[in-house]
Motif scaffolding. Structure first.
Motif: not given
Lengths: 256, 269
Positions: A215-216, A219, A227, A230, B101-103, B105-106, B109-110, B113-114, B212, B215
């Motif tokens: 996962y890590f 993600f 990024l 963006t 710059g990143t969602p 949700l991500l 989850w990072l 889950y990560g 969120l 989730t």
């Protein structure tokens, strides 16, 4: 020749770490899946932003020049959309939208259709973006010096021509920072469609992570892709802004 | 700025709130609500009432905790960017850029889950006393939402700190105030006052980000609505009620912030 092999020898342990293998483009790696997700995300973001812009311009027309009823309805639309979480709106519009379209088709005797995730995603996010775009464009139009519009009227320009020649170009420098923000929000809001199971970048990443248990790695990789999107957008936005502000005095502080 | 003739006419008309067409619109809205109450299915409501209250409480709790912690992080982030040396300003700016710059949700989850899949691989984490907490979902939700709020608000605070008139700070120095006192009495209050309108907007955005957490298995009000949908196959009613609940919370937030803004004297140097 020998030198390169030496370097390869040195780098081999690094290159063979699982992250590189996992992110490879070719099938054992999941890089292709992530990139496919990214293209899906960008497609939705572009579509939703375009639709939102169209709704926004129509909404501004209603809010500034519409009848009192239209004005109130627009106010309800923008307030409702801006107060309710996107996730709830997505579910509401996704279920209600597909349901309503299919019921309407049944009424008229057509067969029901499966609405593609792409179209549904663009539609839903477009409606959300439209509410914000309405407010951004409204603020920009109100920021135009009134004398310019009065001058256009004095020249006897019909409303359509005035919009095309005066209002839109003059409001653009005021609207671009807000619209740029909206575009960045659009790219990030596409991630929410993962919740309804659409295969955009975040969903692809989760699937890759679930299959490989890494996962890590995935993600972080997806985060880097977002990024980059963006940062790339920021460069383009900077250019557009400079173009829209051409001929205007420079702003002292880059307060965006 | 807003001395624009046609729109001034609009705002003059707006002062008379209850116009005939509004009464008609309100009647239509009331009819819609009434028909929704009569013709839609609400029989599931008593069964899920307690769970819904718990969900609302948890949503508000997460919002309050992450906004408070996030703001406490945002102040140093903003200050570092506005006035810090480069080795503080640069990391703060990088943090804000990456988070913005990143969602969300991500990020969520990072973390869940990560990091959640990395932690069990270290025996010393599993044996530590924090492990029972780290095995739950809510710490990840709180951390992700806090960092997100801190990054967005840090950017706002940067502008607010930079916007405080220089003369104010110079006057404070001339009074012989120590740097800490200067910050506490002059710089921070004025920066917060400048940031307050944006703060209200950011807090509403934060409220809109809370669903969120559903989730990653945190049971907030959104998760309760999803559960009703899954259990009873009723789609629209829980979602509509959910939207109404968020509307009400947003209304309360906006109202509260407006009161807060009105309380602070707005005459500033």
């Amino acid at each position: 020749m020998r030198r390169t092999t030496d370097i390869e020898h040195l780098l081999n342990p690094l290159l063979q770490t699982s992250a590189v293998e996992l992110l490879a483009i070719s099938p054992p790696g999941w890089g292709a899946n992530l990139l496919r997700g990214l293209t899906n995300s960008i497609q939705i973001a572009v579509g939703a932003f375009g639709l939102g812009l169209a709704i926004g311009i129509a909404g501004v027309w209603g809010k500034l020049y519409g009848s009192p009823v239209v004005r109130d309805l627009m106010e309800i639309y923008t307030t409702f959309v801006r107060a309710v979480p996107e996730l709830v709106l997505i579910l509401l519009l996704y279920y209600a939208g597909t349901d309503l379209i299919n019921r309407a088709l049944e009424q008229f005797g057509y067969a029901t259709v499966d609405i593609s995730g792409l179209a549904a995603g663009i539609g839903v996010l477009g409606i959300v973006q439209g509410a914000y775009a309405t407010e951004v464009i409204r603020g920009a139009i109100l920021a135009i010096p009134q004398g310019q519009i009065e001058a256009a009227r004095a020249y006897g320009m019909p409303p359509g021509k005035m919009l095309r020649r005066i209002t839109l170009p003059a409001m653009l420098p005021f609207a671009i920072p807000g619209l740029a923000n909206l575009w960045l929000i659009a790219t990030k809001d596409t991630a929410l469609l993962a919740v309804v199971g659409f295969n955009e970048l975040t969903q692809e990443t989760r699937q890759a992570g679930a299959t490989t248990k890494a996962y890590f790695t995935f993600f972080v990789a997806a985060g880097v892709l977002y990024l980059l999107l963006t940062l790339f957008s920021n460069v383009i936005i900077g250019r557009i802004e400079r173009w829209a502000r051409r001929g205007m005095p420079p702003i002292a502080e880059t307060g965006r | 700025m807003s001395a624009t003739t046609p729109f001034a006419a609009v705002s003059a008309a707006r002062s008379e709130w209850l116009q005939p067409h509004r009464i008609v619109l309100i009647a239509i809205a009331a009819a819609l609500v009434l028909s929704a109450a009569i013709f839609m299915r609400w029989d599931w409501l008593p069964k899920y009432y307690d769970l819904a209250l718990l969900g609302i409480w948890r949503t508000i709790w997460i919002l309050a905790v992450t906004v408070t912690l996030g703001f406490m992080l945002a102040v140093p982030l903003g200050l570092a960017q506005a006035a810090g040396p480069f080795w503080l300003a640069w990391p703060a700016k990088a943090f804000c850029t990456v988070i913005r710059g990143t969602p969300l949700l991500l990020q969520l989850w990072l973390l869940y889950y990560g990091l959640g899949s990395l932690f069990p691989q270290y025996p010393w984490i599993r044996q530590s006393e924090l492990w029972p907490i780290l095995r739950q979902a809510w710490p990840y939700a709180v951390v992700a939402l806090t960092l997100s709020y801190a990054a967005y608000e840090g950017e706002v605070m940067r502008g607010a700190f930079a916007g405080v008139p220089r003369g104010q700070l110079e006057a404070a120095r001339a009074f012989g105030m120590s740097p800490w006192k200067r910050f506490r009495r002059i710089w921070l209050p004025q920066a917060i006052h400048r940031a307050l309108p944006t703060l209200a907007g950011e807090t509403v955005l934060q409220l809109k980000a809370t669903p969120l957490v559903a989730t990653i298995t945190v049971i907030d009000i959104y998760a309760v609505a999803s559960r009703v949908r899954q259990d009873t196959f009723i789609v629209y009613e829980p979602l509509l009620l959910l939207a109404l609940i968020y509307l009400i919370i947003t209304g309360i937030l906006v109202f509260g912030f407006r009161k807060l803004e009105a309380k602070i004297p707005s005459r500033l140097g």
